[in-house]
Motif scaffolding. Sequence first.
Motif, mmCIF file in Angstrom:
data_model
loop_
_atom_site.group_PDB
_atom_site.id
_atom_site.type_symbol
_atom_site.label_atom_id
_atom_site.label_comp_id
_atom_site.label_asym_id
_atom_site.label_seq_id
_atom_site.Cartn_x
_atom_site.Cartn_y
_atom_site.Cartn_z
ATOM 1 N N SER A 81 10.355 9.717 6.715
ATOM 2 C CA SER A 81 10.596 8.276 6.566
ATOM 3 C C SER A 81 9.781 7.453 7.564
ATOM 4 O O SER A 81 9.363 6.333 7.254
ATOM 5 C CB SER A 81 12.088 7.986 6.736
ATOM 6 O OG SER A 81 12.557 8.462 7.995
ATOM 7 N N GLU A 83 6.724 8.087 8.696
ATOM 8 C CA GLU A 83 5.368 7.974 8.158
ATOM 9 C C GLU A 83 5.338 7.058 6.943
ATOM 10 O O GLU A 83 4.387 6.284 6.746
ATOM 11 C CB GLU A 83 4.844 9.360 7.787
ATOM 12 C CG GLU A 83 3.390 9.386 7.341
ATOM 13 C CD GLU A 83 2.426 9.147 8.489
ATOM 14 O OE1 GLU A 83 1.292 8.723 8.213
ATOM 15 O OE2 GLU A 83 2.802 9.379 9.653
ATOM 16 N N ILE A 84 6.377 7.100 6.111
ATOM 17 C CA ILE A 84 6.437 6.268 4.917
ATOM 18 C C ILE A 84 6.480 4.789 5.274
ATOM 19 O O ILE A 84 5.847 3.955 4.623
ATOM 20 C CB ILE A 84 7.665 6.660 4.068
ATOM 21 C CG1 ILE A 84 7.492 8.077 3.504
ATOM 22 C CG2 ILE A 84 7.901 5.667 2.940
ATOM 23 C CD1 ILE A 84 8.726 8.629 2.835
ATOM 24 N N LYS A 86 5.363 3.310 8.009
ATOM 25 C CA LYS A 86 4.414 2.951 9.056
ATOM 26 C C LYS A 86 3.620 1.680 8.756
ATOM 27 O O LYS A 86 3.462 0.804 9.613
ATOM 28 C CB LYS A 86 3.457 4.130 9.300
ATOM 29 C CG LYS A 86 2.507 3.922 10.458
ATOM 30 C CD LYS A 86 1.661 5.165 10.665
ATOM 31 C CE LYS A 86 2.496 6.330 11.175
ATOM 32 N NZ LYS A 86 1.665 7.527 11.450
ATOM 33 N N TYR A 87 3.127 1.530 7.528
ATOM 34 C CA TYR A 87 2.264 0.398 7.194
ATOM 35 C C TYR A 87 3.017 -0.762 6.545
ATOM 36 O O TYR A 87 2.395 -1.740 6.136
ATOM 37 C CB TYR A 87 1.132 0.848 6.268
ATOM 38 C CG TYR A 87 0.080 1.684 6.959
ATOM 39 C CD1 TYR A 87 -1.120 1.128 7.376
ATOM 40 C CD2 TYR A 87 0.294 3.035 7.205
ATOM 41 C CE1 TYR A 87 -2.090 1.891 8.009
ATOM 42 C CE2 TYR A 87 -0.653 3.815 7.853
ATOM 43 C CZ TYR A 87 -1.846 3.234 8.242
ATOM 44 O OH TYR A 87 -2.795 3.998 8.882
ATOM 45 N N ASP A 89 4.390 -0.894 3.624
ATOM 46 C CA ASP A 89 3.965 -1.033 2.217
ATOM 47 C C ASP A 89 5.126 -1.502 1.354
ATOM 48 O O ASP A 89 6.292 -1.231 1.625
ATOM 49 C CB ASP A 89 3.443 0.304 1.687
ATOM 50 C CG ASP A 89 2.253 0.819 2.471
ATOM 51 O OD1 ASP A 89 1.295 0.063 2.643
ATOM 52 O OD2 ASP A 89 2.296 1.980 2.918
ATOM 53 N N VAL A 92 5.240 2.488 -3.353
ATOM 54 C CA VAL A 92 5.066 3.890 -2.970
ATOM 55 C C VAL A 92 3.641 4.363 -3.252
ATOM 56 O O VAL A 92 3.157 5.320 -2.633
ATOM 57 C CB VAL A 92 6.094 4.764 -3.722
ATOM 58 C CG1 VAL A 92 5.788 4.818 -5.210
ATOM 59 C CG2 VAL A 92 6.134 6.178 -3.145
ATOM 60 N N ASP A 94 0.916 2.853 -2.391
ATOM 61 C CA ASP A 94 0.137 2.659 -1.171
ATOM 62 C C ASP A 94 0.443 3.735 -0.141
ATOM 63 O O ASP A 94 -0.413 4.102 0.661
ATOM 64 C CB ASP A 94 0.426 1.272 -0.593
ATOM 65 C CG ASP A 94 -0.110 0.155 -1.459
ATOM 66 O OD1 ASP A 94 -1.175 0.349 -2.063
ATOM 67 O OD2 ASP A 94 0.537 -0.904 -1.559
ATOM 68 N N VAL A 95 1.664 4.243 -0.145
ATOM 69 C CA VAL A 95 2.025 5.330 0.775
ATOM 70 C C VAL A 95 1.312 6.618 0.375
ATOM 71 O O VAL A 95 0.729 7.319 1.210
ATOM 72 C CB VAL A 95 3.550 5.545 0.786
ATOM 73 C CG1 VAL A 95 3.914 6.739 1.666
ATOM 74 C CG2 VAL A 95 4.266 4.286 1.271
ATOM 75 N N ARG A 98 -2.442 7.808 1.216
ATOM 76 C CA ARG A 98 -2.786 8.298 2.544
ATOM 77 C C ARG A 98 -2.309 9.721 2.794
ATOM 78 O O ARG A 98 -2.492 10.257 3.891
ATOM 79 C CB ARG A 98 -2.196 7.352 3.601
ATOM 80 C CG ARG A 98 -2.813 5.974 3.604
ATOM 81 C CD ARG A 98 -2.295 5.129 4.752
ATOM 82 N NE ARG A 98 -0.946 4.661 4.520
ATOM 83 C CZ ARG A 98 -0.625 3.504 3.946
ATOM 84 N NH1 ARG A 98 -1.610 2.694 3.549
ATOM 85 N NH2 ARG A 98 0.621 3.137 3.769
ATOM 86 N N PRO A 145 9.053 1.725 -0.850
ATOM 87 C CA PRO A 145 9.074 2.821 0.123
ATOM 88 C C PRO A 145 10.336 2.845 0.983
ATOM 89 O O PRO A 145 10.753 3.907 1.430
ATOM 90 C CB PRO A 145 7.827 2.554 0.981
ATOM 91 C CG PRO A 145 6.917 1.768 0.090
ATOM 92 C CD PRO A 145 7.826 0.917 -0.743
#
Length: 746
Positions: A81, A83-84, A86-87, A89, A92, A94-95, A98, A145
Amino acid sequence: MSSVFQPFRLTALAAAVAMSLPAIDAAAQDARSAQPAPAAPKADEAKADAARKIQQVEVKGTADTYDPRRDDTATKIVVGSEEIAKYGDTSVLDVLKRVPGITVNTGSGGRGGEIRMRGLGAGYTQILVNGERAPAGFSMESLAPDSIERIEVLRAASAEFSTQSVAGTINIILKRSVKNRMREVKLAAQGSSNGYGPNANLQMSDRDGAFSYSVSANAVHDRFEFESSGVERGVSPGGETTMLRTIRLPQKGQVTFANLSPRLNWTLGQDNTLTSQSFINVHRFRNRFNQPTTTLIGSPPPYPDLMNAFRGDNDSLRSDLSWSRKFESGAKLDLKVGVVAGRNESTSHRTASTAAAGSAPVPLLDTTSLLDTRDRGLNSTGKYSRTIQKGHTFAFGWDGGIDTRDDERNERTLFRAPGNLPLYEVSEARVKRLAVFAQDEWNITPAWSMYLGARWEGIRTDVTGNTFEPAEASSSVWSPIMQTLYKIPGKKGDQVRLALTRTYKAPGVGSLTPRRQVSENNSSTEPDYRGNPNLKPELALGIDAAYEHYWAEGALLSVSVSQRRISDFTRNLIFFDGERWIQTPSNQDSAVTRSMEIETKFPLKAVMTDAPAVDLRASVNRNWSRVESVPGPYNRLDQQTPLTVNLGADYKAGALTTGGSFVFRRGGPVRVSVNQRAYTWPRRELDVYALWKFDQKRQLRLAVGNALSQDFQMENTYEDLRFGSQTRSFNFPQGVRYRATYELKF
């Protein structure tokens, strides 16, 4: 074939057997208790036995040293979660772009996208939500996300999940963790040159005695406005330019979606739990666009100024009730029953007119298409597992269900060019499926573990409608699976993996239904679509091998290779029926796909003393494929992405965490069929983020997506010795996206 689904009736029998397992287990325990009790051990022996039992429990319960990527026999990558999120977003997709080994291709309209493993989409990559296929009509773009607990990426098939996973499986696990009185809210805003909008997220969980719950709620709203441009060219068999058109595609609209995922848990006793989990999704899409076409050479299209006002409403519900029970013998029983319901309503109002110089506009088209789709389904799964002698963990179970889809299309026409096209269509599709599986995992030696599994899956599809003859398709597939992990003695952190699998890709309902989907400006590059009820599943034999090197804490180097040989390969054929161009799927020859992936990640301190808190990661995924029935070169399978490079870095200093991710996807020419070619442009995406923690409860997250502001481009060509060639290319602008998210725990 009717005999295929005789085993479908075994679902009730399997459920009855599973329900009887607790009684069997209890009976076995009673039998053991009925035997003469052995002599009471001495006090010191009893204490020693108790100590040994406690030590065993402690070893098994140590979670800090367990790494599923490293220790599981089956190859698995787990994205947590942290890492999911982090940005920051909102989708999902966009997750996933990466995640190593995954490619997300942008949608044809510049929105959405297709999730691919080994560069393959179109059903070769299996997408699951909580271990099951997403509801019909559900768009992954509308999955927030913040409602996801973790993402599991399985390169090789597992008997427990469906083996419709030629390229691999991505299993998205929704929020299920429970913390005492946890409250968290996130408020965000995003904007770009193409649009803007807010979004919000709420997370709640708590416990009250034997009852606990968690709720995840998300809402996203996005307004967009941009203009795309395109060119159409026609060349005669002799090489003369016979057609040249320029196309504008201005569009304006909005997207709104909301997710609600409640999970309720009841502890009925020790190792005895009842869980209810639901997922509700509401999606609204509005778009108005027109397509003015200027003809420079040749004749204009039937509708040179086509306008379309589109409205789409999609609602879906999945609700599961599961029971989990562990017995004193170490056996475990998991049972689940679920329902699925969904409705998709869309309205498309299309108009077009033309006018000669100095005259009033002449209407060419004024038609409204109303589509109402209803989905409903019932499914049941069960799994019984037990650790038997010599460390074997044996499990067997089933997965069955019935899904029904009703379609109604009503076309209200005031003006339309002549053509033999139906104005009212109704159809019903019913899909029955059953799978039974068994698997065994054991440690042959402390350094060598083995997984063996087998799964039988049967699918039967019946389709009826008022504009075509009833169609029936049945298929069944046996899938033996072997995976093994060997930790090289004397080399701490070095290990190798091998997997042999048999997987398949079943045709979807849309591919089997022989109903016509009409393209207004019908041409060889914009054909109508019609399903083929005679499609067979594509079968794939696969081999995967990997070498992994764990050389420091948090450091990994992995090299993996794979091959899939696919029979009864399906591709879309385009032909002219004397009146219109039609595209239809057809089983052709065979295909072969190969992949190589190199991945590494490590903290900078693993290679430098006194290094700053920087974590680095990189992956390179190279794919090759060949379709036997399509002449080369560039006869890649499913327009496979040949190369994906993923680079990333994260840095932490006090209250600040920042980082970035760069993804490169190579494009190039593709020979889709004997008459079809496509070209994809290389794509470079740079995303950066920064997170500032004010305190333990408040933080601010800033992110920039598509920082290079690269547009999405596509091109398709149809060529024939009789007609020559026609090429259609489009450019969809993609602006830089800015996001700011304020996160508060209370």
